[in-house]
Design an enzyme around this catalytic site. Structure first.
Site, short mmCIF file in Angstrom:
data_model
loop_
_atom_site.label_atom_id
_atom_site.label_comp_id
_atom_site.label_asym_id
_atom_site.label_seq_id
_atom_site.Cartn_x
_atom_site.Cartn_y
_atom_site.Cartn_z
CG HIS A 33 -30.47 -22.28 -10.81
ND1 HIS A 33 -30.92 -22.47 -12.12
CD2 HIS A 33 -28.91 -22.50 -10.98
CE1 HIS A 33 -29.81 -22.56 -12.93
NE2 HIS A 33 -28.56 -22.63 -12.28
CG ASP B 286 -27.77 -21.81 -16.53
OD1 ASP B 286 -26.19 -21.68 -16.42
OD2 ASP B 286 -28.25 -22.38 -15.61
ZN LIG Z 1 -25.10 -21.04 -14.09
#
Ligand SMILES: [Zn+2]
Length: 445
Positions: free
Chosen positions: A267, A318
């Site tokens: 991220h 994800d």
């Molecule tokens: Zn994750």
């Protein structure tokens, strides 16, 4: 077949689309790459369309696939979403997790993904009691990848606390080994296989106390294994870290030896200029997960600045709100366009590099992600004759693949010279939608 000849109607060779390419494959690797072959040699396996190196999905939590759709009702934040996610985690067993992951990895193969980085933290039975085999859950994931025909890097995740100085909450007890030493001892029993490598992960600076970060980093360093960490996905994590340690999560990781070229921050959304310099200067990678980041209302990370500072980029699906690496690739560029109101931050070639070679490198598979002699024979063929992809000149195949195609346009997936998806059908898992439906249904409350 792990030995034989493949003829690629069009091939992406890293810089350009080459028409008529013949590959000799032996022992799962590309032996020779011959260009200037306008017709298939006799007996060659024909891949019509544009063939890319296999796609690497660098960040996955397989069980989040069970949340698809159900978490789109109502409002909330990342933190309310997490409560729903925990309710699914509570119900996983080695058997139900294996069935779900097999189906999810088969969905990935259908989307052209040949290697997954599984960020795995549901280790023990509910309440935290180890299974008879303490790695039963990790083994279920490794077996699932084998049955779905793809490679896996099991990023076994250290998860010890609920927040800075806080014990795990009841949901999180099954994630915890109690200490980083106990985590390391359990992971040491995991063995690599032809299709599986073992890496490490720090769930986040919330979940591993600062004094134990170096133990996880040292374990990965000794093995020259990849090390991943969720980093600054939420501003609340930054605020709590500043309050507890007087520094940002990135600075905290740097101070405990976590950053480096085999480390990937996942991220990397809410960073300071100093954070960006620390990540880039240390060669730490960045895994962007744009479809999840937009789904969870996280924000848009500074991927351009990170790459410019020296951080290689990879991509992950994800939470599996969708599984489509081509969508992840274009989303990174399109998010940046919305933010800056200018176009062309990455070329299609640069986005494909993140989805292939750099993604594989982030997972410890440096010999995959390229169509060249010696590389693993992992290939993804995008059809150029569907409603989405028909029209553009074949030499614009990379642009078409990244900006117009999606998972539904993947025609063939080849892993180690073995045809895992042929003409859009999985060769090992006969009915992937049914496998998904059954596995998700088994986890319903
Ligand atoms: Zn994750």
């Amino acid at each position: 077949m792990t030995k034989g000849t493949y003829w690629l109607e069009h091939a992406w060779l890293g810089t350009h689309v080459e028409p008529g390419v013949t590959l000799e494959v032996a022992d799962g690797r590309i032996g020779a790459v011959r260009t200037g072959t306008p017709a298939p040699p006799p007996g060659a396996e024909v891949l019509r369309g544009l063939t890319l190196p296999g796609l690497a999905n660098a960040h996955s939590h397989a069980f989040h696939r069970a949340l698809r759709g159900t978490v789109q009702v109502g409002s909330g934040t990342f933190w309310t979403w997490r409560e729903v996610m925990y309710s699914v985690a509570d119900r996983l067993t080695p058997e139900t997790y294996h069935a779900l992951a097999r189906a999810v990895y088969a969905e990935m193969a259908l989307a052209g993904i040949t290697c997954v980085g599984e960020f795995h933290y549901v280790h023990h039975a509910p309440g935290g009691t180890p299974y008879a085999d303490p790695n039963a859950m990790g083994e279920a994931l490794i077996a699932a990848a084998a049955e779905a025909g793809i490679r896996i890097t099991l990023l076994d995740t250290c998860y010890l606390s609920s927040g800075f100085g806080e014990a795990p909450n009841p949901h999180q007890l099954r994630f915890s080994d109690g200490s980083a030493e106990a985590w390391a001892a359990r992971c040491a029993a995991l063995e690599e296989r032809d299709h599986a490598r073992i890496g490490a992960a720090i769930h986040s600076v919330r979940a591993v106390p600062a004094a134990q970060l170096a133990t996880v980093a040292g374990w990965a360093q000794e093995r020259r294994a990849p090390l991943h960490v969720h980093l600054s996905e939420q501003t609340a994590e930054n605020d709590a870290c500043l309050a507890a340690h007087g520094r940002t999560p990135t600075r905290l990781l740097a101070d405990h030896g976590v950053l480096g070229p085999r480390t990937t921050g996942v991220h990397n959304t809410h960073l300071t200029d100093e954070d960006i310099a620390l990540l880039g200067g240390s060669g730490t990678g960045t895994c962007m997960c744009p479809t999840t980041e937009r789904d969870l209302a996280d924000g848009i990370g500074p991927a351009v600045a990170l790459q410019r500072a020296g951080s290689p980029l990879s991509l992950g699906s994800d939470s599996h709100a969708v599984i489509d690496l081509l969508e992840e690739a274009r989303a990174m560029e399109l998010d940046e366009r919305l933010r800056t109101r200018t176009r062309g931050h990455w070329t299609a070639a640069a986005l494909l590099r993140a989805a292939t070679a750099d993604g594989h490198a982030a997972l410890g598979w440096d010999e995959a992600g390229r169509i060249e002699p010696g590389a693993l024979a992992d290939l993804t063929t995008i059809a150029l004759d569907t409603v989405r992809t028909a029209g553009p000149l074949p030499r614009l195949g990379a642009e078409t693949a990244v900006f117009a195609a999606g998972a539904a346009d993947v025609r063939h997936t080849v892993v180690g010279g073995r045809h895992v998806v042929r003409d859009g059908a999985h060769t090992l898992v006969p009915d992937v939608p049914q496998a998904l439906a059954r596995a998700v249904d088994a986890l319903r409350a």
